[in-house]
Design an enzyme around this catalytic site. Structure first.
Site, PDB file in Angstrom:
ATOM      1  N   CYS A 145      21.020  64.245   2.495  1.00 20.84           N
ATOM      2  CA  CYS A 145      21.372  65.667   2.398  1.00 20.84           C
ATOM      3  C   CYS A 145      22.857  65.771   2.694  1.00 20.84           C
ATOM      4  O   CYS A 145      23.300  65.458   3.804  1.00 20.84           O
ATOM      5  CB  CYS A 145      20.568  66.476   3.406  1.00 20.84           C
ATOM      6  SG  CYS A 145      21.114  68.184   3.495  1.00 20.84           S
ATOM      7  N   CYS A 154      25.528  67.435  -3.946  1.00 21.82           N
ATOM      8  CA  CYS A 154      24.288  67.982  -3.366  1.00 21.82           C
ATOM      9  C   CYS A 154      23.160  67.261  -4.105  1.00 21.82           C
ATOM     10  O   CYS A 154      23.214  67.126  -5.336  1.00 21.82           O
ATOM     11  CB  CYS A 154      24.216  69.488  -3.589  1.00 21.82           C
ATOM     12  SG  CYS A 154      22.591  70.183  -3.187  1.00 21.82           S
TER      13      CYS A 154
HETATM   14  N1  DGL Z   1      20.206  69.049  -1.015  1.00 21.03           N
HETATM   15  C1  DGL Z   1      20.994  69.325   0.119  1.00 21.03           C
HETATM   16  C2  DGL Z   1      22.382  68.773  -0.018  1.00 21.03           C
HETATM   17  O1  DGL Z   1      22.526  67.662  -0.521  1.00 21.03           O
HETATM   18  C3  DGL Z   1      20.893  70.744   0.678  1.00 21.03           C
HETATM   19  C4  DGL Z   1      20.667  71.817  -0.292  1.00 21.03           C
HETATM   20  C5  DGL Z   1      20.330  73.149   0.369  1.00 21.03           C
HETATM   21  O2  DGL Z   1      19.255  73.245   0.962  1.00 21.03           O
HETATM   22  O3  DGL Z   1      21.154  74.072   0.287  1.00 21.03           O
HETATM   23  O4  DGL Z   1      23.344  69.366   0.392  1.00 21.03           O
END
Ligand code: DGL
Length: 265
Positions: free
Chosen positions: A77, A187
């Protein structure tokens, strides 16, 4: 390290299904590992939360992994790697792999790269973590960070009736004005948007960090003599809310046979 520790599971965390892009790569190059995937569907989107809000959330997930006696946690994440990794990194015995720090290090090994754009959540952009990490290896690098706040809801809520011009092209046009040599999809949910992005810019411009990240982790586990010795591995899935909905959304990235277990945070 004893062999039973080599065979301990690896935890992966993300706010929802996005981290499955990393899990998929890990399974393909380290199929003998046991994985525990935690999708924090109760608290998503992380990208709209503050560091103060994210620290206790990530702590609970890391405590959950500590109970499962994992040998490592993959912070799949970007948002938590940007905001809470530095706060938690010394509090646990297991190895932690934060996506932004590792991917930035790998990408800047190519010294020809001097203009990089990053598309990421609002919290990741606010932290400027990509700029900081990319500059560590190459102080002259220029970085442009673009927040794409609507992309996580598009994936997690299966929204299809959005205005592509407004939601994809406008973000991308901002980025293209910077004339980047590469655009990092910063992301884990964003590789899902790639089929839209390539309508407006060449595919080679985009970096989906999942492959680079997974390869680094494999090499590091090997160096530390921590690769599993089992014949084959398993995956257990946990979601902190609506596990069946998580399973349905996961289909965007991979098939999950049974409804994940509900993890109470
Ligand atoms: N998928 C996550 C990232 O890589 C977080 C996305 C979210 O929940 O806003 O930042």
């Amino acid at each position: 390290m004893e062999s039973f520790e080599k065979n301990s599971p690896i935890g992966l965390m993300d706010s929802g299904v996005g981290g499955l892009t990393i899990l998929k790569q890990m399974i393909s190059i380290c199929p003998r590992e046991d994985y525990i995937y935690f999708g924090d569907t109760k608290n998503l989107p992380y990208g709209e939360k503050t560091k103060k809000e994210l620290i206790p959330i990530a702590k609970q997930i890391f405590d959950f992994f500590a109970e499962k006696k994992v040998k490592a946690v993959i912070m799949a994440c970007n948002t938590t790697s940007a905001t809470v990794y530095d706060e938690l990194k010394d509090d646990y015995d297991f190895k932690i792999y934060p996506i932004i720090q590792i991917v930035s290090k790998c990408i800047t090994a190519d010294k020809k790269l001097s203009r990089i754009a990053v598309m990421a959540t609002q919290a990741t952009v606010n932290s400027h973590k990509y700029s900081q990490e990319l500059s560590k290896n190459n102080p002259k690098i220029e970085v442009f960070e673009q927040a794409c706040p609507l992309w996580v809801p598009i994936v997690e809520n299966k929204i299809t009736d959005y205005d592509e011009k407004q939601v994809v092209l406008e973000y991308l046009e901002n980025v293209l004005k910077f004339h980047p040599q590469k655009i990092i999809l910063g992301c884990t949910h964003y590789p899902y948007m790639l089929n839209k992005l390539v309508k407006y810019a060449p595919k080679e411009l985009f970096i989906n960090p999942a492959g680079i990240f997974a390869q680094y982790i494999k090499n590091d586990l090997k160096d530390k003599n921590l690769l599993s010795q089992r014949e084959s591995g398993t995956v257990q899935y946990f979601a902190s809310a609506d596990p069946e909905e998580f399973r349905q959304n996961a289909k965007l990235f991979l098939e999950i046979k049974n409804t994940p277990q509900l993890a109470v945070l």
